[in-house]
Design a protein around this motif. Structure first.
Motif, PDB file in Angstrom:
ATOM      1  N   ILE A 217     -35.791  15.032   6.513  1.00 15.73           N
ATOM      2  CA  ILE A 217     -36.546  16.257   6.408  1.00 15.73           C
ATOM      3  C   ILE A 217     -35.876  17.260   5.930  1.00 15.73           C
ATOM      4  N   ARG A 218     -36.307  17.780   4.965  1.00 17.52           N
ATOM      5  CA  ARG A 218     -35.729  19.116   4.276  1.00 17.52           C
ATOM      6  C   ARG A 218     -36.712  20.596   4.620  1.00 17.52           C
ATOM      7  N   LEU A 219     -35.987  21.506   5.177  1.00 22.03           N
ATOM      8  CA  LEU A 219     -36.675  22.565   5.413  1.00 22.03           C
ATOM      9  C   LEU A 219     -35.814  23.806   4.738  1.00 22.03           C
ATOM     10  N   ALA A 220     -36.420  24.491   3.864  1.00 25.21           N
ATOM     11  CA  ALA A 220     -36.036  25.688   3.177  1.00 25.21           C
ATOM     12  C   ALA A 220     -36.294  26.728   4.172  1.00 25.21           C
ATOM     13  N   VAL A 221     -35.264  27.745   4.474  1.00 23.92           N
ATOM     14  CA  VAL A 221     -35.786  28.765   5.180  1.00 23.92           C
ATOM     15  C   VAL A 221     -35.193  30.070   4.291  1.00 23.92           C
ATOM     16  N   PRO A 222     -36.071  30.464   3.483  1.00 28.79           N
ATOM     17  CA  PRO A 222     -35.647  31.343   2.664  1.00 28.79           C
ATOM     18  C   PRO A 222     -35.074  32.839   3.268  1.00 28.79           C
ATOM     19  N   SER A 223     -35.795  33.259   4.329  1.00 25.99           N
ATOM     20  CA  SER A 223     -35.351  34.519   5.001  1.00 25.99           C
ATOM     21  C   SER A 223     -34.110  34.644   5.521  1.00 25.99           C
ATOM     22  N   ALA A 224     -33.390  33.297   5.889  1.00 27.35           N
ATOM     23  CA  ALA A 224     -32.172  33.312   6.234  1.00 27.35           C
ATOM     24  C   ALA A 224     -31.095  32.651   4.984  1.00 27.35           C
ATOM     25  N   GLY A 225     -31.793  32.433   3.845  1.00 22.31           N
ATOM     26  CA  GLY A 225     -30.707  31.562   2.865  1.00 22.31           C
ATOM     27  C   GLY A 225     -30.204  30.483   3.152  1.00 22.31           C
ATOM     28  N   VAL A 226     -30.926  29.659   3.983  1.00 20.18           N
ATOM     29  CA  VAL A 226     -30.244  28.479   4.359  1.00 20.18           C
ATOM     30  C   VAL A 226     -31.464  27.066   3.829  1.00 20.18           C
ATOM     31  N   ILE A 227     -31.110  26.008   3.882  1.00 22.27           N
ATOM     32  CA  ILE A 227     -31.784  24.737   4.043  1.00 22.27           C
ATOM     33  C   ILE A 227     -31.161  23.742   5.009  1.00 22.27           C
ATOM     34  N   ALA A 228     -31.998  23.392   5.596  1.00 24.60           N
ATOM     35  CA  ALA A 228     -31.699  22.471   6.768  1.00 24.60           C
ATOM     36  C   ALA A 228     -32.414  20.943   6.366  1.00 24.60           C
ATOM     37  N   THR A 229     -31.451  20.155   6.347  1.00 24.36           N
ATOM     38  CA  THR A 229     -31.680  18.548   6.237  1.00 24.36           C
ATOM     39  C   THR A 229     -31.470  17.958   7.559  1.00 24.36           C
ATOM     40  N   ALA A 230     -32.646  17.504   8.105  1.00 22.89           N
ATOM     41  CA  ALA A 230     -32.495  16.789   9.488  1.00 22.89           C
ATOM     42  C   ALA A 230     -32.975  15.316   9.078  1.00 22.89           C
TER      43      ALA A 230
END
Length: 205
Positions: free
Chosen positions: A138-151
């Motif tokens: 699962i990929r979650l982009a979090v633009p407000s922190a400037g990160v993308i998490a891949t679980a």
């Protein structure tokens, strides 16, 4: 030996107490094991926080660039994987693990139509309604922190989703330099951007 009524009663009472103590000990052991399994700690990266199991190692790829980013073991990786990782010859299977990368040009290159995008000012994970085949990640982009998490996950998708649902931002969170396709940072998914890029029937004059 013949026991009188009071003697039999005392023996029965001792046996009952022994059984209760055994049951209490077993319950305490099970509770301790469950508590150890469910214990978590918080991992922070660029103002983005997640809670992960305490027994997952946290590896900063900026200080350990040769680390092999493996999704067949439980671990948290922070940063972009290096171009030349020292990986074993055979890596088999997939389990719950986490990779959190900066949402820069390299990070946005991993964004696709299945990426979930947290709404502006949040780190909220909202599962997509999709009939697509399971991809094991699962990929979650979090633009407000400037990160993308891949679980990633094997058979434990709910566990991966529970981790993503713990996401929050702190005062250090800042938007990244990379831009999502069609500037959809406030959307919950990239479906809107994908639909916009698809050519459709042109209106008649």
């Amino acid at each position: 030996m013949h026991l009188t009524g009071p003697g039999r009663a005392r023996r029965a009472a001792r046996a009952a107490i022994a059984l209760l103590l055994t049951a209490a000990s077993a319950a305490l052991t099970a509770h301790s094991a469950q508590a150890a399994t469910s214990a978590t700690h918080e991992v922070a990266y660029h103002g983005y926080h997640l809670r992960v199991p305490t027994d997952w190692p946290v590896i900063d790829l900026a200080t350990e660039p040769g680390t092999c980013v493996r999704f067949d073991v439980h671990a948290v990786y922070l940063g972009h994987p290096a171009g030349q990782e020292r990986c074993p010859t055979h890596v088999v299977g997939r389990t719950e693990a986490l990779l959190i990368e900066p949402l820069d040009d390299t990070g946005t290159a991993t964004v696709d139509r299945d990426t979930v995008v947290a709404a502006k000012g949040t780190a909220t994970y909202t599962p997509r309604r999709t009939t697509a085949a399971e991809t094991g990640q699962i990929r979650l982009a979090v633009p407000s922190a400037g990160v993308i998490a891949t679980a990633t996950y094997g058979t434990g998708k709910p566990s991966a989703e529970r981790i993503l649902r713990t996401g929050r931002l702190d005062g250090q969170a800042r938007a990244g330099a990379g831009r999502l396709p069609e500037a959809t940072a406030s959307a919950t998914t990239l479906d809107v951007a994908v639909q916009r890029r698809r050519p459709g029937p042109q209106p008649r004059p």
